[in-house]
Design an enzyme around this catalytic site. Structure first.
Site, PDB file in Angstrom:
ATOM      1  N   THR A 186      31.548  56.123  60.185  1.00 15.02           N
ATOM      2  CA  THR A 186      31.052  55.178  61.182  1.00 15.02           C
ATOM      3  C   THR A 186      31.772  55.264  62.529  1.00 15.02           C
ATOM      4  OG1 THR A 186      32.539  53.446  60.369  1.00 15.02           O
ATOM      5  CG2 THR A 186      30.317  53.537  59.417  1.00 15.02           C
ATOM      6  N   LYS A 187      32.733  56.178  62.663  1.00  8.75           N
ATOM      7  CA  LYS A 187      33.431  56.319  63.942  1.00  8.75           C
ATOM      8  C   LYS A 187      32.496  56.906  64.993  1.00  8.75           C
ATOM      9  CE  LYS A 187      37.421  55.071  62.164  1.00  8.75           C
ATOM     10  NZ  LYS A 187      38.024  53.757  62.479  1.00  8.75           N
ATOM     11  N   ASN A 188      32.904  56.818  66.252  1.00 10.09           N
ATOM     12  CA  ASN A 188      32.093  57.409  67.320  1.00 10.09           C
ATOM     13  C   ASN A 188      31.842  58.883  67.071  1.00 10.09           C
ATOM     14  OD1 ASN A 188      33.103  54.873  68.297  1.00 10.09           O
ATOM     15  ND2 ASN A 188      32.489  55.492  70.360  1.00 10.09           N
TER      16      ASN A 188
END
Length: 383
Positions: A186-188
């Site tokens: 879910t990180k950038n």
């Protein structure tokens, strides 16, 4: 009307599906799965993206932080300063090397570590300052570096939520001695599993980290130091190479959503919106975090309207059972207030215009309802 999830990878992966499939086939057909060409290529590309000489792929973000501390020979008897308001990995890394954690307060507006609190907490045993770029907003590195230079200690960046953010014209990952990144999905910039990286401009530091991540070895079966096994695998590196090409574009979409939230929610009663980035800086909005004194009621009202939200983070690190023996509780009133009031709204680069407007309309409706309810009117009279 359909609800709005808190986060979704569907559009992101749809747009990159063919590239991800090509990456999988490339690795599968190579029959080389550990520290091969994909990892080496990603390390080169990510170092170039961050504006540094070295990027070293590791197993995850926590390992990245821990290996940085190990590479600095920080351990028992040493102290590391870290923010009181952060994800617990920032703290766990310090404990994993046996050092003493020294938490300090954060700025109530930016949520990032407060340089004045850092200066007051430096002692003879302080060996590093850990700066977290929380929610995607760069920490005040200039002030922290100035303090660090006075005491001849390094600044370490926890950039797990700030892939591509810019501070004074430089990317996060290039601002301190070394930086830790997480590639949690879910990180950038997210992998399709766990992954992490360390960035640095220090050649000797990079050499040491490369040994530490691979059993303390530079040459097979020759072990120079006590290392561990924490290696970004070939498949995740290949996926990250594909997704890295879109990171700046997706961060720009996040900034656009944040701007629309800021404009649409500016008149919402009792709602504190996140502060914009300073001039010349670029916030990458890993999370869009608001504050409300009626946070729980706001969250419940949004859930009833189909808007998913999360709290980052409901139980502060200093109140977790894992740290109960340290007796940190009641020392960090600012961080506690933040934990009691923050709410993260949906934020991801695949959100449609309709979804953004739906979130704004729901927040306005719930805030208006909470403001006009008889119970709240009575409370206002007492105030």
């Amino acid at each position: 009307m359909h609800g709005v999830p808190f986060f979704s990878l569907q559009k992101i992966h749809h747009d990159t599906q063919s590239m991800l499939e090509d990456a999988f086939r490339r690795v599968f057909e190579s029959s080389y799965y550990i520290l091969g060409k994909e990892v080496a290529s990603f390390e080169t590309e990510y170092a170039r993206f961050c504006g540094v000489r070295h990027a070293i792929g590791v197993g995850n973000g926590l390992d990245a932080l821990t290996l940085i501390l190990r590479a600095l020979d920080i351990g028992p008897g040493d102290e590391v300063i870290a923010p009181a308001h952060t994800f617990i990995a920032s703290w766990l890394a310090i404990d994993q090397v046996g050092a003493t954690l020294v938490p300090v307060e954060v700025d109530p507006t930016t949520y990032n570590i407060d340089p004045d609190a850092v200066r007051k907490s430096i002692g003879e045993r302080t060996k590093a300052i850990l700066a977290v770029h929380l929610y995607g907003r760069p920490a005040p590195i200039d002030d922290l570096v100035q303090i660090a230079r006075e005491y001849s200690i390094p600044v370490i960046e926890d950039a797990a939520q700030a892939h591509g953010a810019i501070y004074r014209g430089q990317r996060t990952g290039s601002l301190g001695l070394a930086a830790a990144f997480s590639f949690y999905p879910t990180k950038n910039l997210g992998a399709l599993g766990d992954g992490g990286a360390i960035t640095t401009n220090d050649d000797e530091f990079a050499r040491r980290v490369r040994m530490l991540r691979n059993y303390g070895s530079q040459q097979k079966y020759v072990h120079e130091i006590i290392g561990t096994n924490s290696r970004l695998d070939e498949l995740q590196a290949a996926f990250l190479r594909a997704k890295l090409r879109f990171l700046d574009e997706q961060n720009a979409l996040r900034r656009s959503i944040a701007s629309r939230y800021a404009e649409g929610l500016s008149e919402c009663p009792d709602l504190v919106l996140p502060a914009p980035a300073d001039d010349g800086d670029e916030h990458v909005w890993h999370l869009y975090v608001v504050q409300s004194p009626k946070r729980d009621a706001l969250q419940a009202g949004l859930e009833q309207r189909g808007i998913a939200t999360l709290i980052h983070y409901p139980v502060p690190c200093f109140s977790q059972d894992a740290y109960k023996e340290h007796k940190f509780s009641n020392k960090f009133s600012i961080s506690q207030t933040i934990a009691d009031r923050v709410l993260s709204l949906p934020m991801w680069p695949g959100m449609s215009d309709e979804m953004v407007e739906q979130v704004i309309a729901a927040v306005l409706e719930v805030c208006s309802h909470l403001e006009s309810s008889p119970r709240n009117q009575a409370n206002n009279c007492v105030d």
